[in-house]
Motif scaffolding. Structure first.
Motif, PDB file in Angstrom:
ATOM      1  N   SER A 115      18.737   3.608   3.105  1.00  0.00           N
ATOM      2  CA  SER A 115      18.902   2.339   2.393  1.00  0.00           C
ATOM      3  C   SER A 115      18.065   1.263   3.068  1.00  0.00           C
ATOM      4  CB  SER A 115      20.377   1.929   2.388  1.00  0.00           C
ATOM      5  OG  SER A 115      20.821   1.680   3.717  1.00  0.00           O
ATOM      6  N   VAL A 116      17.940   0.135   2.385  1.00  0.00           N
ATOM      7  CA  VAL A 116      17.179  -0.976   2.942  1.00  0.00           C
ATOM      8  C   VAL A 116      17.815  -1.470   4.230  1.00  0.00           C
ATOM      9  CG1 VAL A 116      16.420  -3.353   2.521  1.00  0.00           C
ATOM     10  CG2 VAL A 116      16.294  -1.669   0.688  1.00  0.00           C
ATOM     11  N   ALA A 125       1.678  -2.536   5.504  1.00  0.00           N
ATOM     12  CA  ALA A 125       0.650  -3.107   4.628  1.00  0.00           C
ATOM     13  C   ALA A 125       0.555  -2.376   3.299  1.00  0.00           C
ATOM     14  CB  ALA A 125      -0.702  -3.088   5.339  1.00  0.00           C
ATOM     15  N   ASP A 126       0.862  -1.072   3.306  1.00  0.00           N
ATOM     16  CA  ASP A 126       0.706  -0.285   2.083  1.00  0.00           C
ATOM     17  C   ASP A 126       1.899  -0.388   1.140  1.00  0.00           C
ATOM     18  OD1 ASP A 126      -1.747   0.531   2.997  1.00  0.00           O
ATOM     19  OD2 ASP A 126      -1.023   2.431   3.831  1.00  0.00           O
ATOM     20  N   ASP A 127       3.077  -0.602   1.665  1.00  0.00           N
ATOM     21  CA  ASP A 127       4.292  -0.615   0.847  1.00  0.00           C
ATOM     22  C   ASP A 127       4.734  -2.061   0.635  1.00  0.00           C
ATOM     23  OD1 ASP A 127       6.670  -0.217  -0.448  1.00  0.00           O
ATOM     24  OD2 ASP A 127       7.421   1.306   0.957  1.00  0.00           O
ATOM     25  N   GLU A 128       4.721  -2.529  -0.605  1.00  0.00           N
ATOM     26  CA  GLU A 128       5.057  -3.923  -0.884  1.00  0.00           C
ATOM     27  C   GLU A 128       6.543  -4.218  -0.686  1.00  0.00           C
ATOM     28  OE1 GLU A 128       5.746  -3.398  -5.721  1.00  0.00           O
ATOM     29  OE2 GLU A 128       4.279  -4.816  -4.956  1.00  0.00           O
ATOM     30  N   HIS A 129       7.372  -3.190  -0.628  1.00  0.00           N
ATOM     31  CA  HIS A 129       8.795  -3.440  -0.420  1.00  0.00           C
ATOM     32  C   HIS A 129       9.068  -4.076   0.933  1.00  0.00           C
ATOM     33  CE1 HIS A 129       8.974  -0.354  -3.631  1.00  0.00           C
ATOM     34  NE2 HIS A 129      10.020  -1.057  -4.029  1.00  0.00           N
ATOM     35  N   PHE A 130       8.210  -3.839   1.899  1.00  0.00           N
ATOM     36  CA  PHE A 130       8.395  -4.463   3.200  1.00  0.00           C
ATOM     37  C   PHE A 130       8.099  -5.959   3.157  1.00  0.00           C
ATOM     38  CE2 PHE A 130       7.804  -0.032   4.397  1.00  0.00           C
ATOM     39  CZ  PHE A 130       8.784   0.129   5.361  1.00  0.00           C
TER      40      PHE A 130
END
Length: 1445
Positions: free
Chosen positions: A1163-1164, A1201-1206
């Motif tokens: 989970s987040v 940088a690759d995952d916008e969820h971060f």
């Protein structure tokens, strides 16, 4: 008798004329229920037959008594619910037709509206609501209503809607606000009824007028009650109540009904209905009336084209005028209703109505009717203020002032004719009415803009006239107190008046203003003298003046006290005018004339009043003369304290008279304080020797100051006693005159003042009163002020006094005290202890840097003795004045002092350590440790002492530590309190932290091994006695903590039998994660259990699966821990990480990275905790893992940088930013060129525009980005040099983030701007001055020469450089971003942001140079941009230093 056996019997039973069908048999409802539940009984269309019988029975018998009425019988609703809702009509053999196929024809034959109406009527009138039955009813209606509603007439739907409204009114209490009825599902059925009525209302056509009439007659009162609860948030189902409110508005204000009102012909039926309800209860009408008025305005605005735009030649302005006039016509109706009452609800209603007028901009200055109507409201409010002094009616007074404020904001001309009447009445408005200051600010603001301040000043002075003061009941003294507490004499208003005069008084008005003010103050004093002369004549001391009227002698006289009060208040207010004159705007001649006029006011009024009041001894006892003296002193002080060409001094006889007067018993405390303030000021001018003044002042502080009970609000007029006056004098002395006292006072006076300070107890309960001034609060604030400690004379006397006050402790030898404590012969006196403890209370507020080391050591030794005395006193019942807090104060001082001194081997007594350890769980310790902090501070003291002994053992002095270890080993041979064993665990921590076992002698290590064996035996005994199947934590925290220290000590000693220890880490983790009790207990044990698990992992032969278990356990525990417990968890991890091998640490980092991608199943929240875990591991990495850390950091940066969820998730974004900040700031040498692409990409994502935004601005992201760039610029300039365009782009984005939306933008315009801002910036919370200041600091860092933080030979040969020359080619792009932001028509950059950003902009201008500036002006800026850049460059030129010579 059994029920029917076949379908024929079943139908006959239901249609039988009697109930039950057979004597002694079951009732029909029981037959129907059993038949529905009996799957073996086949009846064609069973569901239809039962439902038709149920509905017919409910309809026919709805008027019977409650006992026989099936509507009140839950059994009927239960069967109906089971058929309609539970089964859907498709079970029990009924497979031919679906529910809708047979239910719609049935509902056409049997109307359900009467059933619903009857149920709601009965439910509204019952004593208590049957929740279970009500739930069944709602479920049935949810199914039946949509199918039956097409056949209902508008009248029927209105009746059903009215029944729902009545029901909500009747059941609006706890039954609807609590329990299952609060859920959204419970209101679905009622919402269906309401929405059906709203739907048919829009298509009612000719029947709309009939519905309107019926609604007014039957349902308006109940609907108003629901509307009241809706607008005041008192409803359990807000959506349903909102729908009901909207339905009522659509009924009252339909388009067909509004068309006659467009011609100013409002329906009288609505007014009559309101009047009728008003006679029943005014609150029912007045509380929702403002919202009703607002809804009316919104409705006519929505239909303004149909209502006002029928003519082909009508302009838009005419439509707006007609709309305003129509709305104000409805306001007239509402205002008439509101003015019918005089209670608080009525006044609040008037205020809310005017707020709607202001918000919707309904007033038209050309509309005379509206103007007369609003003025009438203002006149009523102004009339009410004639009794504003009454505190009982403060809410109504506040409402009246709010009305005047709103009318002034709507149009100043509305109330400008009456402002001269209202202003004197605000004199007596209570201080609790905050809106009075808003009203006065509006008057000042308008007069400032119209340059009419002289007139405003005179109106203010006239407000203090005697005739206005006499309206306040209670006599002149009461008038003085009320007026002194009012808004006209408040500091906020006087400050606003001063600012307005200084900023907006024109040069041509200055002399005129001085003349008018001087005349007003002079006339006020002359009028007082006239009345005083008349009073003297009445006493036979002067000529008697009388006049005759109709043969009688009549005295035409007013009490002189009123004139004295008038003069004092006027002097207090008008001096704010005289001291704020904008003399800098005048010519030299005009300035001289103005200064001369001010000096004349001082001489002719202030000095004269002081002479006539002070030099005549018989006048000092008179209260009105004391008020006159008070006014003269304030006038003199405020004028004399302003910069003047020549100092305004008082004559020597006046100063001598004041010195005599302050000691006289009849002088008011307020006057005493004012006299001392004036005397101290005259001493600063050299007009008076300060010694006599300071002697008298110190005598008052010594004799009258009461530290325990006295408090003061900070207002001089409320001073009542000598103690309060002494408190006020102490406040003035410490806040304003302390540097002068330090220079003027003699050594004896310094000593006396130090005695005053140390006599007060800082532990007084009055210190907790935040809203008042107390002696402890004044002294505490003074001790927090660095200025006090820089005053050498006072500081030295103060410290000497502290030493003297604790000197009695020297006669107590520590060893003798400890022996007496052990034998029970120690009985200290509480008075002596409290005096000494008060000194240590003060020492806690003393900066340690200002105490010599010898003084530190002296207080430390005395503190040891005082600690023993307090501990002994706490054990005696007679020492009731002592409390555990006193022990906390002493031990906290000892802890801070030992920590500050550092090396304390020669100071720390071995006996004191034995005392702390020996009495950590002694008799009575529960009372000692009752206060939070005593136990923790005690353990910190023990830890400090033991740490010093461990370091001494490394140097060879190990006799004490060996004895201590032996003592601790004995504690584990018997069961005792856990507090006794806690110091031994701290000793183990000290050994582990100080170095390896090889650094200590063998006999010390042998003692440690023996203690370790005793600890192991002790824990194994507890472990063997515990059950692994208990449904609670297997062992307590003390046992787990001891076990973890056993592990740590065995690893430190490198004992090879570690694999023989039982493995309890995994069982503990499993049991804690399946724990069903209080999760807080699990959180407290989490850090200790994780430490045990890590210890077992290190001892295991294979670590791969074990380390994975550690990571999983950390994530599971992190879900249960709060912020403080997470710090403990990470602290245990950090100490464990340092001892991991390189392979183990690499495995941990691989496990962390495997779980970071969001698609892996975590989970987040878990990923957020995993990022924290990664930060902790990198920060405390073992030696030799730099390459592993570099590789892990690069992979993390690439992933982020690759995952916008971060970036899009708020919590995850914050941890990612913190991760990068720590890597760049704490480990800059680990960064490589290959890390920069991902780093710049991540920063671009963080600052990129977004179409969606968070609810609140996350300023930590902005500061984090700034910190990242600052670390790169300062520490890794070599990496930034290769990517300067990226740096310039990010800086541009940071500048753009400082923009704010202009107010009152449309939705599309707001979206245009917000789409260019990052998602973490909320529209309502723009970035502020602090963020601008941080960016300016970053831009300034570009010009600072720094060293690159690298390792190796290159670090020795480099020289400090800056980015000025390389970045000069990119500075223009950052400056153009600022120019574009300032000139954006849809945005603005606030003055505070621009001001804080200036240093950074100036640094960019310095890089840019004139040549690049000219090129930028030509190629990159438009006309507005050039003007902005010129203004910026002009400011830059002003501050730039140009060296000459």
């Amino acid at each position: 008798m059994l029920g029917p056996r076949n379908a024929q019997d079943f139908i006959r039973a239901l249609k039988a004329s009697s109930d039950p069908p057979h004597v002694g048999g079951p009732l029909k409802i029981d037959i129907a229920r059993d038949a529905w539940q009996d799957t073996q009984l086949y009846v064609p269309n069973k569901a239809e037959a039962i439902v038709e019988w149920l509905l017919t029975r409910l309809l026919k018998d709805k008027s019977k008594d409650r006992a026989e009425n099936p509507i009140c019988d839950s059994r009927y609703w239960n069967v109906l619910y089971n058929i309609l809702v539970s089964s859907g009509g498709e079970k029990h053999g009924d497979h031919v037709r679906a529910l809708r196929a047979w239910l719609v024809p049935l509902l056409n034959r049997v109307p359900i509206a009467p059933i619903i109406l009857t149920y709601l009527e009965v439910a509204s009138s019952e004593g208590s609501l049957d929740i279970a039955q009500y739930t069944l009813f709602l479920g049935c209606v949810s199914v039946l209503w949509p199918l039956a509603v097409p056949k209902f007439s508008p009248e029927t739907l209105l009746e059903c809607f009215g029944a729902v409204v009545h029901f909500l009114v009747a059941r609006g209490g706890t039954e609807m606000r609590d329990g299952p009825l609060r859920s959204p599902g419970s209101s679905r059925a009622l919402s269906l009824i309401v929405s059906s009525y709203r739907g048919i209302l829009s298509n009612a056509g000719s029947k709309r007028k009939q519905l309107y009439t019926l609604f007014l007659q039957k349902y308006l009162q109940s609907w108003l009650q629901v509307a009241t609860r809706t607008c005041e948030g008192e409803v359990a189902q807000p959506q349903l109540s909102s729908d009901i409110y909207d339905a009522g508005i659509e009924t009252l204000f339909g388009l067909d009904l509004l068309k006659p009102a467009a011609d100013q012909k409002h329906d009288s039926a609505l007014a009559d209905a309101f009047e009728r309800i008003l006679q029943v209860s005014s609150e029912i009408v007045l509380r929702p009336l403002p919202r009703l008025f607002a809804s009316y305005v919104q409705t006519i605005k929505r239909h303004k084209g149909a209502l006002f735009g029928q003519g082909s030649n009508q302009a838009s302005g005419q439509v707006a005028d007609q709309l305003q006039a129509n709305a104000m016509g409805f306001y007239a109706l509402c205002s008439t209703l509101a003015r019918a009452g005089t209670d608080d609800v009525s006044w609040r209603c008037r205020v809310a109505l005017l707020e709607v007028v202001e918000k919707e901009n309904l007033f038209n200055a050309q509309d005379n009717d509206a103007k007369a109507l609003l003025r009438q409201d203002g006149d009523v409010a102004a009339e009410w203020l004639s009794s504003a002094w009454d505190e009982q009616h403060a809410p109504r007074t506040g409402a009246a002032v709010q009305i005047l404020t709103l009318l002034t904001r709507i149009d100043f001309d509305l109330m400008s004719p009456t402002s001269s009447i209202v202003l004197p009445r605000t004199l007596a408005v209570p201080a609790s009415v905050a809106s009075a200051l808003q009203y006065l600010d509006l008057l000042l603001d308008y007069d400032s803009k119209t340059r009419n301040l002289p007139s405003s000043i005179m109106h203010i002075s006239e407000a203090f006239a005697v005739q206005h003061l006499q309206r306040i009941p209670g006599g002149p003294r009461s008038a003085y107190e009320v007026a002194s507490s009012g808004p006209l004499t408040s500091l906020p208003f006087l400050d606003a008046l001063s600012r307005a005069i200084h900023s907006f008084l024109t040069p041509g008005q200055v002399l005129e203003t001085v003349k008018d003010v001087s005349q007003a103050v002079h006339e006020a004093y002359e009028r007082y003298l006239e009345e005083e002369t008349k009073l003297s004549a009445d006493r036979g001391e002067g000529p008697r003046k009388k006049r005759k009227k109709q043969g009688l002698v009549v005295e035409d006289r007013t009490e002189p006290e009123y004139y004295a009060v008038s003069f004092a208040l006027m002097a207090r207010t008008m001096v704010a005018v005289l001291r704020s004159l904008p003399l800098h705007t005048l010519t030299d001649d005009a300035r001289v004339d103005a200064e001369k006029a001010v000096s004349e006011v001082h001489a002719s009024v202030a000095c004269r009043a002081l002479r006539e009041g002070l030099l005549l001894l018989d006048r000092r006892d008179s209260w009105h003369w004391q008020v006159i003296i008070l006014g003269g002193l304030r006038l003199h002080y405020d004028l004399a304290s302003q910069p003047q060409p020549q100092q305004l001094r008082l004559e020597q006889p006046l100063l001598s008279a004041m010195l005599d007067c302050v000691s006289e018993p009849g002088v008011s405390p307020e006057l005493v304080v004012e006299m001392y303030r004036t005397l101290l000021h005259q001493c600063s001018l050299g007009a008076l020797s300060p010694q006599a003044v300071l002697n008298n002042l110190l005598a008052i502080l010594e004799n009258r100051l009461s530290a325990d009970e006295t408090s003061w609000t900070g207002k001089a007029h409320v001073l009542r006693s000598d103690a309060e006056a002494a408190l006020a004098l102490l406040h003035i002395l410490t806040d304003r005159w302390l540097p002068y006292f330090n220079a003027w006072a003699t050594p004896d006076q310094h000593k006396r003042f130090a005695g005053v300070l140390t006599a007060a107890s800082l532990n007084s309960p009055t210190l907790q009163i935040r809203s008042s001034v107390t002696v402890p609060a004044v002294i505490s604030r003074m001790l927090h002020d660095a200025q006090f400690w820089e005053l050498l004379n006072i500081r030295d006397a103060f410290l000497v006094r502290l030493v003297e006050q604790t000197s009695s402790l020297d006669r107590h030898e520590l060893n003798r005290l400890l022996s007496q404590l052990a034998s029970g012969a120690l009985h200290p006196g509480s008075d002596e202890i409290l005096r000494c403890v008060s000194v240590y209370d003060i020492l806690l507020l003393t900066p340690p840097e200002y105490l010599p080391r010898a003084t530190h050591v002296e207080f430390l030794k005395r503190g040891f003795a005082l600690d023993v005395l307090v501990f002994a006193g706490l054990g005696e019942a007679s020492a009731s004045t002592l409390s555990p807090r006193h022990l906390l104060v002493i031990r906290e001082f000892l802890r801070r002092t030992i920590g500050y001194l550092g090396s304390v081997v020669n100071v720390v007594a071995k006996e004191f350590l034995e005392y702390l350890v020996g009495h950590s769980s002694a008799v009575g310790s529960d009372a000692v440790h009752a206060i939070d902090g005593v136990s923790s501070v005690t353990m910190e003291l023990v830890d400090m002492h033991q740490g010093a002994l461990v370091r001494a053992a490394k140097r060879g002095d190990s006799s004490v530590i060996t004895e201590l270890i032996g003592r601790y080993a004995e504690l584990y041979t018997a069961d005792g309190p856990a507090n006794e064993r806690r110091p031994s665990l701290l000793l183990i921590d000290s050994f582990v932290q100080e170095g390896s076992a090889a650094d200590f002698p063998d006999y010390v290590l042998n003692s440690i091994r023996r203690m370790n064996d005793h600890m192991l035996a002790f824990t194994m005994k507890q472990l063997s006695s515990s059950s692994l199947d208990m449904q609670e934590p297997p062992v307590n925290l003390d046992f787990l903590d001891t076990w973890s220290h056993v592990q740590a000590l065995r690893r430190w000693l490198k004992r090879e039998d570690g694999d023989q220890l039982p493995v309890i880490g995994k069982p503990l983790v499993r049991r804690l994660l399946t724990w069903t009790g209080d999760k807080q207990e699990v959180a407290k044990l989490a850090s200790t259990v994780l430490s045990i698990l890590l210890g077992e992992v290190q001892a295991a032969p294979t670590q791969q699966g074990q380390l994975e278990y550690v990571v999983v356990a950390y994530l599971a525990f992190a879900r249960m821990c709060d912020q403080q417990e997470m710090k403990q968890l990470e602290s245990r991890l950090s100490s464990a990480f340092r001892t991991l091998s390189i392979e183990e640490f690499s495995t941990v980092l691989e496990l962390i990275f495997d779980g970071l991608p969001l698609g892996r199943g975590l989970s987040v929240e878990d990923v957020v905790n995993l990022v924290r875990f990664a930060m902790t591991s990198l920060q405390h990495a073992p030696e030799g893992t730099s390459r592993i850390c570099q590789s892990f950091t690069r992979k993390c940066l690439n992933l982020f940088a690759d995952d916008e969820h971060f970036v899009t998730n708020r919590e995850l974004r914050g941890q990612v930013v913190e991760f990068v900040v720590r890597q760049c700031g704490d480990r800059p040498a680990s960064l490589r060129v290959g890390d920069l692409p991902s780093l710049w990409s991540l920063l671009r994502s963080l600052l990129a525009g977004s179409s969606t935004h968070d609810q609140s601005t996350d300023i930590a992201v902005y500061h984090g980005v700034v910190d990242i760039l600052s670390a790169l610029v300062r520490l890794r300039r070599d990496l930034v040099l290769n990517t300067l365009p990226h740096l310039g782009f990010v800086l541009r984005q940071l500048v753009f983030c400082l923009r704010s939306l202009r107010p009152q933008l449309g939705g599309r315009q707001s979206r245009m701007v917000m789409d260019t801002l990052p998602r973490w910036i909320a529209p309502s919370q723009p970035l502020g001055a602090q963020e601008s200041k941080a960016l300016a600091r970053l831009l300034t860092t570009l010009t600072t020469k720094t060293m690159i933080r690298v390792h190796g030979a290159a670090a020795e040969t480099q020289k400090p450089e800056s980015l000025v020359r390389p970045f000069s080619k990119h500075a223009a792009y950052v400056l153009t971003a600022y120019v574009e932001a300032v000139n954006d028509p849809l945005c603005f950059v606030s003055s505070g942001v621009r001001r804080e950003l200036q240093p950074g902009l100036f640094a960019l201008c310095d890089m840019l140079g004139e040549h690049n500036r000219d090129a930028m002006m030509v190629s990159a800026l438009d006309t507005g941009g050039k003007a902005t850049m010129k203004a910026l460059w002009k400011e830059y030129e002003k501050q730039r230093y140009v060296g000459k010579g």
